[in-house]
Design a protein around this motif. Structure first.
Motif, mmCIF file in Angstrom:
data_model
loop_
_atom_site.group_PDB
_atom_site.id
_atom_site.type_symbol
_atom_site.label_atom_id
_atom_site.label_comp_id
_atom_site.label_asym_id
_atom_site.label_seq_id
_atom_site.Cartn_x
_atom_site.Cartn_y
_atom_site.Cartn_z
ATOM 1 N N PHE A 1 0.823 -1.209 0.000
ATOM 2 C CA PHE A 1 0.000 0.000 0.000
ATOM 3 C C PHE A 1 0.860 1.263 0.000
ATOM 4 N N GLY A 2 2.079 1.157 0.532
ATOM 5 C CA GLY A 2 2.951 2.315 0.632
ATOM 6 C C GLY A 2 3.443 2.623 2.025
ATOM 7 N N TYR A 3 3.049 1.829 3.017
ATOM 8 C CA TYR A 3 3.582 2.023 4.368
ATOM 9 C C TYR A 3 5.070 1.697 4.376
ATOM 10 N N LYS A 4 5.822 2.480 5.139
ATOM 11 C CA LYS A 4 7.265 2.291 5.207
ATOM 12 C C LYS A 4 7.756 1.902 6.594
ATOM 13 N N ALA B 1 14.976 -9.504 9.754
ATOM 14 C CA ALA B 1 15.063 -10.055 8.399
ATOM 15 C C ALA B 1 13.698 -10.054 7.721
ATOM 16 N N MET B 2 12.639 -10.332 8.490
ATOM 17 C CA MET B 2 11.289 -10.364 7.914
ATOM 18 C C MET B 2 10.866 -8.978 7.448
ATOM 19 N N ILE B 3 11.039 -7.960 8.289
ATOM 20 C CA ILE B 3 10.589 -6.630 7.870
ATOM 21 C C ILE B 3 11.470 -6.088 6.745
ATOM 22 N N ASP B 4 12.749 -6.477 6.735
ATOM 23 C CA ASP B 4 13.636 -6.062 5.645
ATOM 24 C C ASP B 4 13.135 -6.582 4.304
#
Length: 337
Positions: free
Chosen positions: A73-76, A94-97
């Motif tokens: 969606f565009g969340y950072k 590692a997952m969020i990366d």
């Protein structure tokens, strides 16, 4: 608030928005360009408080699937509120990366570890800059919930807008501020600050000094070098606070924001009790309520804002919490354009 408490017209607006935003207009590239034109200083800091979508993250697989969706969606940025999917700090990072996300703040306490130093090191590995609570054994949690209180599922007080402040005295709030300062000095060695998050009770009169409010004490008694204010703008607005006046009175203190919207704020009166205010104001996706975020974001520099995250406590009651998060993102983008 139950489904019956949500106005039919606002539900129709939400469904219409969800349908419109579900198409090509919400493609990641288009959204990022639109936000860049609206607010270039914020384009890399669009965050989501994961309490918004907690109902969709019941398993580790669901957790990651939601991260994938909100990133598209565009969340950072994200702010966890219900734990870290059972993962160790390095695995969570590692997952969020994988989805281009960062995690500058958390409401889930520090990751697991045998010592507070190990847990703080884990927080640094995850990229944390702000933490609401250290869960130090035998010490205060910095939130008025008692020593070492867990910050896991974020229960009823969270959903209802309650929190630290109701019925407290000047001394109890000063002790909370002292604990925040002490914990902040420990966390500072790892590049992490404590944050003070509010609901509405922090703006209620103290039991022993009605002319004072807990939030005022927390602002004046905490050390800005180790403690930052995470202003929940929605709840503060429901509590009758003038957000811009707060920025002017305490410039630079509000490093983190919760961007939350509510309708019927304009109908609230000074004579209402805290409970009456909570019942009268209804949380909605950002852009469908009364909070003037265009004006508020224009004062971000004065406030000292560095990170912000969108949040809607009752998003699941709108039928699809993930869709509601998408509508909020588009709503904020539209308000800032």
């Amino acid at each position: 608030m139950n489904n019956a408490g949500i106005g039919l017209q606002h539900r129709r607006n939400f469904l219409k928005s969800a349908a419109v935003f579900g198409g090509a207009a919400l493609a990641s590239g288009t959204l990022k360009r639109a936000f860049a034109q609206a607010a270039p200083d914020f384009v890399n800091h669009i965050g989501l408080e994961l309490f918004t979508v907690r109902d969709a993250m019941s398993t580790p697989a669901d957790y990651e699937a939601v991260l994938a969706k909100i990133a598209s969606f565009g969340y950072k940025e994200i702010e966890p509120a219900t734990g870290y999917a059972g993962l160790a700090a390095k695995d969570f990072r590692a997952m969020i990366d994988r989805y281009g996300l960062s995690c500058p703040s958390t409401h889930s306490g520090l990751p697991a570890g045998d010592t507070i130093e190990q847990r703080l090191e884990g927080g640094r590995t995850m990229g944390l800059l702000y933490v609401e609570n250290l869960n130090v054994p035998g010490g205060g949690a910095g939130r008025g919930r008692g020593a070492g209180a867990p910050m896991g599922a974020r229960g009823g007080a969270r959903a209802g807008g309650g929190g630290r402040g109701a019925g407290q005295t000047e001394e109890t709030v000063k002790r909370q501020a002292q604990t925040l300062n002490e914990n902040g000095k420990v966390a500072q060695k790892f590049g992490i600050k404590m944050i003070v998050h509010n609901h509405t009770a922090e703006f209620a009169p103290l039991a022993d000094k009605p002319e004072m409010k807990p939030y005022d004490i927390l602002l004046t008694e905490t050390d800005p070098s180790v403690v930052a204010m995470q202003l929940d703008i929605g709840w503060a607005s429901v509590a009758g606070q003038d957000i811009l006046a707060m920025f002017k009175k305490h410039p630079g203190r509000f490093e983190c924001w919760h961007v939350k919207d509510a309708m019927d704020i304009k109908l609230l009166t000074p004579a209402m009790t805290e409970q009456q205010r909570q019942q009268a104001a209804k949380l909605v996706p950002v852009g469908l309520g009364d909070v003037d975020y265009k004006t508020i974001f224009a004062s971000a520099s004065l406030a000292g804002m560095k990170h912000f995250c969108i949040e809607q406590d009752n998003a699941s009651q709108w039928g699809d919490s993930v869709a509601a998060a998408r509508v909020s993102l588009q709503g904020l983008t539209k308000m800032l354009s």
